[in-house]
Design an enzyme around this catalytic site. Structure first.
Site, PDB file in Angstrom:
ATOM      1  N   GLU A  37       0.860  -1.236  -0.058  1.00  0.00           N
ATOM      2  CA  GLU A  37      -0.032   0.051  -0.046  1.00  0.00           C
ATOM      3  C   GLU A  37       1.095   1.245  -0.129  1.00  0.00           C
ATOM      4  O   GLU A  37       1.608   1.490   0.905  1.00  0.00           O
ATOM      5  CB  GLU A  37      -0.850  -0.120   1.180  1.00  0.00           C
ATOM      6  CG  GLU A  37      -2.183   0.871   1.103  1.00  0.00           C
ATOM      7  CD  GLU A  37      -2.058   2.103   1.828  1.00  0.00           C
ATOM      8  OE1 GLU A  37      -1.617   3.093   1.044  1.00  0.00           O
ATOM      9  OE2 GLU A  37      -2.263   2.098   2.893  1.00  0.00           O
ATOM     10  N   CYS A  63      -2.118   8.763   3.052  1.00  0.00           N
ATOM     11  CA  CYS A  63      -1.897   8.532   1.618  1.00  0.00           C
ATOM     12  C   CYS A  63      -3.046   8.800   0.676  1.00  0.00           C
ATOM     13  O   CYS A  63      -2.857   8.798  -0.568  1.00  0.00           O
ATOM     14  CB  CYS A  63      -1.549   6.918   1.531  1.00  0.00           C
ATOM     15  SG  CYS A  63      -0.195   6.500   2.404  1.00  0.00           S
TER      16      CYS A  63
HETATM   17  C1  SIN Z   1      -2.756   5.547   5.061  1.00  0.00           C
HETATM   18  O1  SIN Z   1      -2.586   6.739   4.849  1.00  0.00           O
HETATM   19  O2  SIN Z   1      -1.747   4.977   4.627  1.00  0.00           O
HETATM   20  C2  SIN Z   1      -3.905   5.027   5.537  1.00  0.00           C
HETATM   21  C3  SIN Z   1      -5.184   5.842   5.507  1.00  0.00           C
HETATM   22  C4  SIN Z   1      -6.358   5.217   5.819  1.00  0.00           C
HETATM   23  O3  SIN Z   1      -6.500   4.052   6.323  1.00  0.00           O
HETATM   24  O4  SIN Z   1      -7.532   5.757   5.939  1.00  0.00           O
END
Ligand code: SIN
Length: 478
Positions: free
Chosen positions: A252, A286
């Protein structure tokens, strides 16, 4: 840090059920720069020990009934919720996010444990009609094996549970390396997992710097899968290191989310969605809106409303009840944010929000108009509270802008035109799309990206498949 249960705050790695304390690597509070604790900087040999412990524990853990594993996970879920306040305090102390958000993350993290406890009982195979007489074919689901889990600092609880819970539900055992900025939340979760009755060796936590631990995890032929959340650069490096032993991969990785507002959008809803998507965790996610694209007809009204909301944001230590945005994780984050803003202003952007007098690891939330694709913030994740507004005229232009990135994690758009909703949503090259919503993160929904944003999905039914192999079992002579 005042905890109701100080035993949750451990300064030790967990290997094969034994806690190892060595003051080698300090963890600091990003709000104050104060040292919170000092933990072992685990070596490659200790990582191999953790892998061996996970391999030994694997036989017993995989042999348990699915209902048994589900019960243990459910116990862990309740313990996490029962200890929300302490977990949130540890999280805020080492990561910086406001306490209210930290409590929200505990609930979000716990939701994965509950979901996969429920899914553990539904790991079904299937019987395939045989093309020849006297034969039966079963497609059986089996755990992948020992898994390596490497997690980031931005969600120190939820990113652990989103990977560990499906793995444990599937019957896998784990060697987990949390971020060296935020290991204490992971350790608190491990204390609660022990209390829930998850056996020694099933969940191992390696604290320390990435090189030695990551090298040993990726090199080991015993480790059959790696799940990583972090940057695309590191994800690609880990994939390369895993190639000789052909591990299963879940990655991810980075995003560069477009947030598109069409003229016919509900203005208030679009501004609310932009606030949620852009400023959650101070912009350090992210899936954060990285590029906000607004159609000409609604542009000025949207900018005015967003700027007013951003001017109202309060920046300060996460422990202060009124803080909306806490400190950024480290000085490098502050430098990158400042460099993106300076570059955008140099290239013709205009700042439309007030300036706060901040120092230390605090970043000033800002709205910039006149953003252009030549600016650094158009092609790089800022990972901070910067909202650049790109103006567009046509749907075609918006689509080209939105898809004009190597990343493909999350995208958002606001419109009330149903034909456009389907047309535009289907044309977006992203793993997750939000129509008239700025939030995509739920345990029931598949989370993950396409293109440079990674491989595989977490959460939902898909999340557990990442930890399962299918065995074709052919019965002859019947
Ligand atoms: C992430 O920023 O990697 C995860 C964000 C989320 O689970 O909402």
């Amino acid at each position: 840090m005042k905890l109701q249960d100080p035993d949750l705050f451990r300064n030790a790695a967990l290997i094969g059920g034994s806690w190892r304390a060595r003051p080698e690597m300090t963890v600091t509070d990003p709000a104050t720069g104060e040292t919170l604790g000092s933990l072992p900087d685990c070596t490659a040999e200790e990582t191999d020990e953790a892998i061996a412990a996970a391999a030994r524990a694997m036989t017993g853990w995989a042999a348990r009934t699915h209902a048994d594993r589900a019960d243990l996970l459910m116990r862990w879920y309740h313990l996490i919720l029962d200890n929300t306040e302490d977990l949130a305090r540890i999280l805020t102390a080492e990561q910086g996010k406001p306490l209210a958000e930290a409590r929200g993350e505990v609930a979000y993290g716990a939701s994965f444990v509950r979901w996969f406890a429920e899914e553990a009982r539904r790991i079904n195979g299937r019987i395939i009609p045989s093309p020849v007489q006297g034969k039966k074919i079963f497609a059986m689901k089996e755990p992948v094996g020992v898994c390596a889990i490497i997690t980031p600092w931005n969600f120190p609880i939820a990113m652990i549970t989103r990977k560990v819970a499906p793995g444990l539900a599937a019957g896998c055992t784990m060697a987990v390396k949390p971020s060296d900025f935020t290991p204490c939340s992971a350790l608190a979760l491990a204390v609660l997992a022990e209390r829930a009755g998850i056996p020694a060796g099933v969940l191992n936590i390696l604290t320390g710097r990435p090189e030695a631990i990551g090298g040993a995890l990726t090199r080991s032929p015993v480790v059959r899968k790696l799940s990583f959340t972090g940057s695309t650069r590191v994800g690609a490096l880990l994939a390369e290191q895993c190639a000789p032993t052909l591990k299963r991969l879940s990655l991810e990785l980075g995003g560069n989310a477009p947030f598109v507002v069409f003229d016919d959008a509900d203005l208030d809803a679009a501004v609310e969605g932009a606030m949620q998507s852009k400023f959650r965790n101070g912009g350090q996610t992210c899936v954060c809106a990285n590029r906000i694209m607004v159609q000409s007809g609604i542009h000025d009204a949207f900018v005015a409303a967003l700027a007013a909301r951003v001017d109202g944001l309060r920046v300060g230590p996460g422990t202060e009840a009124e803080a909306d945005i806490g400190p950024m994780i480290n000085p490098a984050a502050i430098e990158k944010i400042a460099a993106h803003v300076a570059d955008a202003l140099d290239r013709g952007a205009t700042r439309v929000t007030r300036t706060r007098d901040l120092s230390g690891q605090y970043a000033d939330p800002v709205v910039l108009t006149g953003a252009a694709t030549t600016m650094r913030l158009a092609s790089e994740e800022t990972f901070g509270p910067v909202a650049p507004i790109f103006r567009f005229d046509t749907e075609e232009e918006a689509l080209e802008l939105a898809n004009g990135t190597p990343y493909g994690l999350a995208a958002y758009f606001y419109t009330r035109d149903m034909a456009r909703a389907f047309r535009f949503g289907e044309a977006l090259e992203f793993g997750m799309v939000g129509l008239n919503t700025g939030l995509l993160s739920h345990e029931v929904s598949p989370f993950g990206g396409v293109k440079a944003s990674g491989l595989g999905r977490e959460g939902a039914q898909e999340g557990i498949e990442e930890y399962l192999e299918t065995k074709a079992f052919h019965f002859g002579g019947l």
